[in-house]
Design an enzyme around this catalytic site. Structure first.
Site, PDB file in Angstrom:
ATOM      1  N   LYS A   1       1.045  -1.165   0.034  1.00  0.00           N
ATOM      2  CA  LYS A   1      -0.051   0.051  -0.062  1.00  0.00           C
ATOM      3  C   LYS A   1       0.760   1.477   0.003  1.00  0.00           C
ATOM      4  O   LYS A   1       1.868   1.047   0.481  1.00  0.00           O
ATOM      5  CB  LYS A   1      -0.944  -0.094   1.239  1.00  0.00           C
ATOM      6  CG  LYS A   1      -1.966   0.954   1.324  1.00  0.00           C
ATOM      7  CD  LYS A   1      -3.183   0.303   0.541  1.00  0.00           C
ATOM      8  CE  LYS A   1      -4.347   1.360   0.400  1.00  0.00           C
ATOM      9  NZ  LYS A   1      -5.500   0.568  -0.171  1.00  0.00           N
TER      10      LYS A   1
ATOM     11  N   ASP B   1      -7.069   4.557  -4.232  1.00  0.00           N
ATOM     12  CA  ASP B   1      -7.784   4.446  -3.051  1.00  0.00           C
ATOM     13  C   ASP B   1      -8.297   5.840  -2.614  1.00  0.00           C
ATOM     14  O   ASP B   1      -8.656   6.529  -3.725  1.00  0.00           O
ATOM     15  CB  ASP B   1      -6.523   3.960  -2.120  1.00  0.00           C
ATOM     16  CG  ASP B   1      -7.172   3.736  -0.692  1.00  0.00           C
ATOM     17  OD1 ASP B   1      -7.959   2.631  -0.480  1.00  0.00           O
ATOM     18  OD2 ASP B   1      -7.010   4.357   0.327  1.00  0.00           O
TER      19      ASP B   1
HETATM   20  P1  NDP Z   1     -13.071   8.280  -2.416  1.00  0.00           P
HETATM   21  O1  NDP Z   1     -11.668   9.152  -2.296  1.00  0.00           O
HETATM   22  O2  NDP Z   1     -13.672   8.008  -3.849  1.00  0.00           O
HETATM   23  O3  NDP Z   1     -14.227   8.416  -1.495  1.00  0.00           O
HETATM   24  C1  NDP Z   1     -13.990   8.650  -0.113  1.00  0.00           C
HETATM   25  C2  NDP Z   1     -15.505   8.851   0.576  1.00  0.00           C
HETATM   26  O4  NDP Z   1     -15.061   8.677   1.764  1.00  0.00           O
HETATM   27  C3  NDP Z   1     -15.650  10.339   0.376  1.00  0.00           C
HETATM   28  O5  NDP Z   1     -17.150  10.495   0.553  1.00  0.00           O
HETATM   29  C4  NDP Z   1     -15.082  11.061   1.537  1.00  0.00           C
HETATM   30  O6  NDP Z   1     -15.612  12.337   1.977  1.00  0.00           O
HETATM   31  C5  NDP Z   1     -15.362   9.925   2.771  1.00  0.00           C
HETATM   32  N1  NDP Z   1     -14.096  10.029   3.536  1.00  0.00           N
HETATM   33  C6  NDP Z   1     -12.880   9.935   3.339  1.00  0.00           C
HETATM   34  N2  NDP Z   1     -12.240  10.205   4.448  1.00  0.00           N
HETATM   35  C7  NDP Z   1     -13.063  10.379   5.352  1.00  0.00           C
HETATM   36  C8  NDP Z   1     -13.016  10.594   6.893  1.00  0.00           C
HETATM   37  N3  NDP Z   1     -11.907  10.764   7.490  1.00  0.00           N
HETATM   38  N4  NDP Z   1     -14.242  11.084   7.455  1.00  0.00           N
HETATM   39  C9  NDP Z   1     -15.604  10.763   6.805  1.00  0.00           C
HETATM   40  N5  NDP Z   1     -15.710  10.292   5.691  1.00  0.00           N
HETATM   41  C10 NDP Z   1     -14.479  10.283   4.963  1.00  0.00           C
HETATM   42  O7  NDP Z   1     -12.387   6.795  -1.801  1.00  0.00           O
HETATM   43  P2  NDP Z   1     -12.962   5.437  -2.336  1.00  0.00           P
HETATM   44  O8  NDP Z   1     -14.256   5.345  -2.642  1.00  0.00           O
HETATM   45  O9  NDP Z   1     -12.051   4.894  -3.393  1.00  0.00           O
HETATM   46  O10 NDP Z   1     -12.606   4.548  -0.924  1.00  0.00           O
HETATM   47  C11 NDP Z   1     -13.474   4.467   0.154  1.00  0.00           C
HETATM   48  C12 NDP Z   1     -12.978   3.397   1.119  1.00  0.00           C
HETATM   49  O11 NDP Z   1     -12.957   2.197   0.274  1.00  0.00           O
HETATM   50  C13 NDP Z   1     -11.677   3.615   1.752  1.00  0.00           C
HETATM   51  O12 NDP Z   1     -11.620   2.913   3.152  1.00  0.00           O
HETATM   52  C14 NDP Z   1     -10.546   2.740   0.793  1.00  0.00           C
HETATM   53  O13 NDP Z   1      -9.588   2.198   1.318  1.00  0.00           O
HETATM   54  C15 NDP Z   1     -11.589   1.584   0.514  1.00  0.00           C
HETATM   55  N6  NDP Z   1     -11.238   0.605  -0.750  1.00  0.00           N
HETATM   56  C16 NDP Z   1     -11.275   1.514  -1.897  1.00  0.00           C
HETATM   57  C17 NDP Z   1     -11.056   0.510  -2.978  1.00  0.00           C
HETATM   58  C18 NDP Z   1     -11.237   1.200  -4.480  1.00  0.00           C
HETATM   59  O14 NDP Z   1     -11.081   0.396  -5.277  1.00  0.00           O
HETATM   60  N7  NDP Z   1     -11.372   2.410  -4.516  1.00  0.00           N
HETATM   61  C19 NDP Z   1     -10.934  -0.652  -2.766  1.00  0.00           C
HETATM   62  C20 NDP Z   1     -11.068  -1.319  -1.733  1.00  0.00           C
HETATM   63  C21 NDP Z   1     -11.140  -0.701  -0.569  1.00  0.00           C
HETATM   64  P3  NDP Z   1     -14.824  13.732   1.681  1.00  0.00           P
HETATM   65  O15 NDP Z   1     -14.948  13.928   0.046  1.00  0.00           O
HETATM   66  O16 NDP Z   1     -15.577  14.807   2.449  1.00  0.00           O
HETATM   67  O17 NDP Z   1     -13.319  13.209   2.138  1.00  0.00           O
END
Ligand code: NDP
Length: 446
Positions: free
Chosen positions: A127, A167
Site C-alpha cells: 500500500k 484508493d
Molecule cells: P474516494 O476518495 O472516492 O471516496 C472517499 C469517501 O469517503 C468520500 O465521500 C469522503 O468524503 C469519505 N471520507 C474520506 N475520509 C473520511 C473521513 N476521515 N471521515 C468521513 N468520511 C471520509 O475513496 P474510495 O471510495 O476509493 O474509498 C473508500 C474506502 O474504500 C476507503 O476505506 C478505501 O480504502 C476503501 N477501498 C477502496 C477501494 C477502491 O477500489 N477504490 C478498494 C477497496 C477498499 P470527503 O470527500 O469529505 O473526504
C-alpha cells in the site's frame, strides 16, 4: 487472546511500532483469529511465518516537492509499504489524504496481504500514499504533485514487482498522471498501475468493481442466511468510488438506498438515492454531498458524518474510511433493527463495534473479504495487460462475481472448519492467511 506465542508476537510489534494504532488494531484482529490455526499448525510457527508476516518486507518514505499555482514550493511525504510478496507482486492502492501516515499505510498494506490472497489471484500485499490533500487543488496542482510522487516511486515499482492502484483521493485522473510520468521515466508501456483509463490499458468494470463486488459478496452472505437485498433498506456512508457503485448495485438488486455522506455530513432521501444526481455532483462537478438537497426537496442534509448510522436500515454498507462505526453507532444500528453490516471501506468498524454486531447476531461481512472486488478486478486488469487484450464489461463483471462468490465460500468454509460457523471475519483471516503461510514456508526463511 490466550495463546502465549501470539501474545508475544503482538507485544513485540507494539514495542517496535508504538505510534501506529491502526496497524496494531488490524494486527490484533488477525492474530486473535489465528489462535485455532496456531494450535493446529505448529509447523507454521516453527517456520517463523507469523514473526515474519508482521514485519513489512520493505517500507519506503520520501519527499514529494511540488509547486502550487502561486509559485510556492509545497512539500509532502510519500509512502510505499511493500508488505509481503509470497504469492505475487506487491499490490495495493495509493491513498492521498491529509491523515495519511506510516501506521495507516501499514494497516492497509497488512490487510491487503489477506485480501489479495482471498481473491485467488497471484498478488502480494502492499500500500502507498501521501499526506497530500487533493481537495480544492487545481488540475495543474494535482498533476505536478502526481508527477513528483512518481519521480521517486518509479524506481521501486514495476509490472512484475509492485503494482499500485487507486484508493481514497486517487481516482482515474491521478492514476493517469502517475502512469504518464512512469512511462516517461522508464520509456516503457507496461501495466505498472491499475485503474488506468480505458484508452491506455484500463479494464472495463474496474471503476465499478469494489462497490459491485461488495454487493455480490453481501448478497451471498444474505442468501446463506435466508435474506436478500430485495426489498431491504440500505444505509451507505461515503460518496466516493466505492459508495457510488455499491449504491448502484444494491439498487439493481432490489434494495432502497436511503443515505450517502462525506466527511462533513450525510443526506437522507426517503425516496431512495437519485444516483445520477450523486454521480454528476461527485464525479463530474467534484462538489460536496450537501448540494444534493438543492434539487431534492424531500431529502435532508445533516451536518456530522457519524449520524448516518442513526438512520433506520436493514443493511449498512460503510464505504468511507477506517473506524467510522464506533460502539455507539453500532448500537444505534442494532437498536434500529439492522441485521447486516458489510464493509466497503477498509476497517470501518472499531473492535468494540464488531463486538456489538456479534452480540446482536448481526451478519458481518469484513472488509478484507467484502471489498476485495476492487483488487480482484485490478488483478484482471493486470492479466489483460499481460495478454495485451481486453475483455468486455460483461466478461469482467462475470469473473468478478465468480470471485466474490468464491471468497464468501472460502470465509464460510474456514469459519466452519475452525469451529466458528458464521464468523466470516475469522473465516476471512484464516483462509487469507493459510495460502500466504504455505507459500512463505515453502520458500524458506526469506
Ligand atoms: P474516494 O476518495 O472516492 O471516496 C472517499 C469517501 O469517503 C468520500 O465521500 C469522503 O468524503 C469519505 N471520507 C474520506 N475520509 C473520511 C473521513 N476521515 N471521515 C468521513 N468520511 C471520509 O475513496 P474510495 O471510495 O476509493 O474509498 C473508500 C474506502 O474504500 C476507503 O476505506 C478505501 O480504502 C476503501 N477501498 C477502496 C477501494 C477502491 O477500489 N477504490 C478498494 C477497496 C477498499 P470527503 O470527500 O469529505 O473526504
Amino acid at each position: 487472546m490466550k495463546n502465549q506465542y501470539l501474545i508475544d508476537v503482538l507485544e513485540s510489534v507494539k514495542k517496535r511500532n508504538p505510534n501506529e494504532p491502526e496497524f496494531i488494531q488490524a494486527l490484533t484482529e488477525v492474530l486473535e483469529s489465528l489462535e485455532p490455526v496456531v494450535e493446529k499448525r505448529p509447523d507454521l510457527v516453527a517456520a517463523g511465518v507469523i514473526d515474519r508476516l508482521v514485519e513489512p518486507e520493505r517500507q519506503i518514505m520520501f519527499r514529494v516537492p511540488w509547486v502550487d499555482d502561486n509559485g510556492k514550493v509545497q512539500v509532502n511525504r510519500g509512502f510505499r509499504v511493500q508488505f509481503n510478496s509470497a504469492i505475487g507482486p506487491y499490490k495495493g492502492g495509493i491513498r492521498l489524504h491529509p491523515s495519511v501516515n506510516l501506521g495507516i499505510i501499514k494497516f492497509l498494506g497488512f490487510e491487503q496481504i489477506f485480501k489479495n490472497s482471498l481473491t485467488t489471484l497471484p498478488m502480494g500485499g502492499g500500500k502507498g500514499g501521501s499526506d497530500f490533500d487533493p481537495k480544492g487543488k487545481s488540475d495543474g496542482e494535482i498533476m505536478r504533485f502526481c508527477q513528483s510522487f512518481m519521480t521517486e516511486l518509479f524506481r521501486h515499482i514495476g509490472a512484475d514487482c509492485d503494482v499500485p492502484a487507486g484508493d481514497i483521493g486517487t481516482g482515474a485522473r491521478e492514476i493517469g498522471y502517475m502512469f504518464g510520468q512512469y512511462k516517461r521515466l522508464r520509456n516503457e508501456f507496461t501495466g505498472v498501475l491499475t485503474g488506468k483509463g480505458l484508452t491506455f490499458g484500463g479494464s472495463l468494470a474496474r471503476t465499478e468493481a469494489t462497490g459491485f463486488g461488495l454487493c455480490y459478496f453481501t448478497e451471498e452472505m444474505l442468501k446463506a442466511n435466508g435474506k436478500s437485498f430485495n426489498g431491504a433498506t440500505v444505509a451507505i456512508s461515503g460518496s466516493g468510488n466505492v459508495a457510488i457503485y455499491a449504491c448502484q448495485k444494491a439498487t439493481e438488486l432490489g434494495a432502497k438506498v436511503v443515505t450517502m455522506s462525506d466527511s462533513n455530513g450525510y443526506i437522507y432521501d426517503p425516496n431512495g438515492i437519485d444516483l445520477a444526481c450523486v454521480k454528476q455532483l461527485k464525479e463530474v462537478e467534484r462538489k460536496r454531498i450537501k448540494e444534493y438537497v438543492a434539487t431534492h426537496p424531500e431529502a435532508t442534509y445533516t451536518e456530522g458524518c457519524a449520524g448516518v448510522w442513526t438512520v433506520k436500515c436493514d443493511i449498512a454498507l460503510p464505504c468511507a474510511t477506517q473506524n467510522e462505526i464506533n460502539k455507539a453507532s453500532a448500537e444505534a444500528l442494532a437498536k434500529n433493527g439492522c441485521y447486516a453490516v458489510s464493509e466497503g471501506a477498509n476497517m470501518p468498524s472499531t473492535p468494540e463495534a464488531i463486538e456489538v454486531y456479534f452480540a446482536n447476531n448481526m451478519l458481518y461481512g469484513p472488509a478484507k473479504a467484502a471489498n476485495a472486488g476492487g483488487v480482484a478486478t485490478s488483478g484482471l486488469e493486470m492479466s489483460q495487460n499481460s495478454l495485451r487484450y481486453g475483455w468486455t464489461f460483461e466478461e469482467v463483471d462475470a469473473k468478478l462475481k465468480n470471485i466474490m462468490v468464491s471468497i464468501f465460500k472460502a470465509c464460510d468454509d474456514a469459519s466452519k472448519e475452525y469451529g466458528m460457523e458464521g464468523n466470516y471475519m475469522a473465516g476471512a483471516n484464516i483462509a487469507g492467511f493459510l495460502k500466504v503461510a504455505e507459500a512463505m514456508k515453502a520458500q524458506g526463511c526469506v
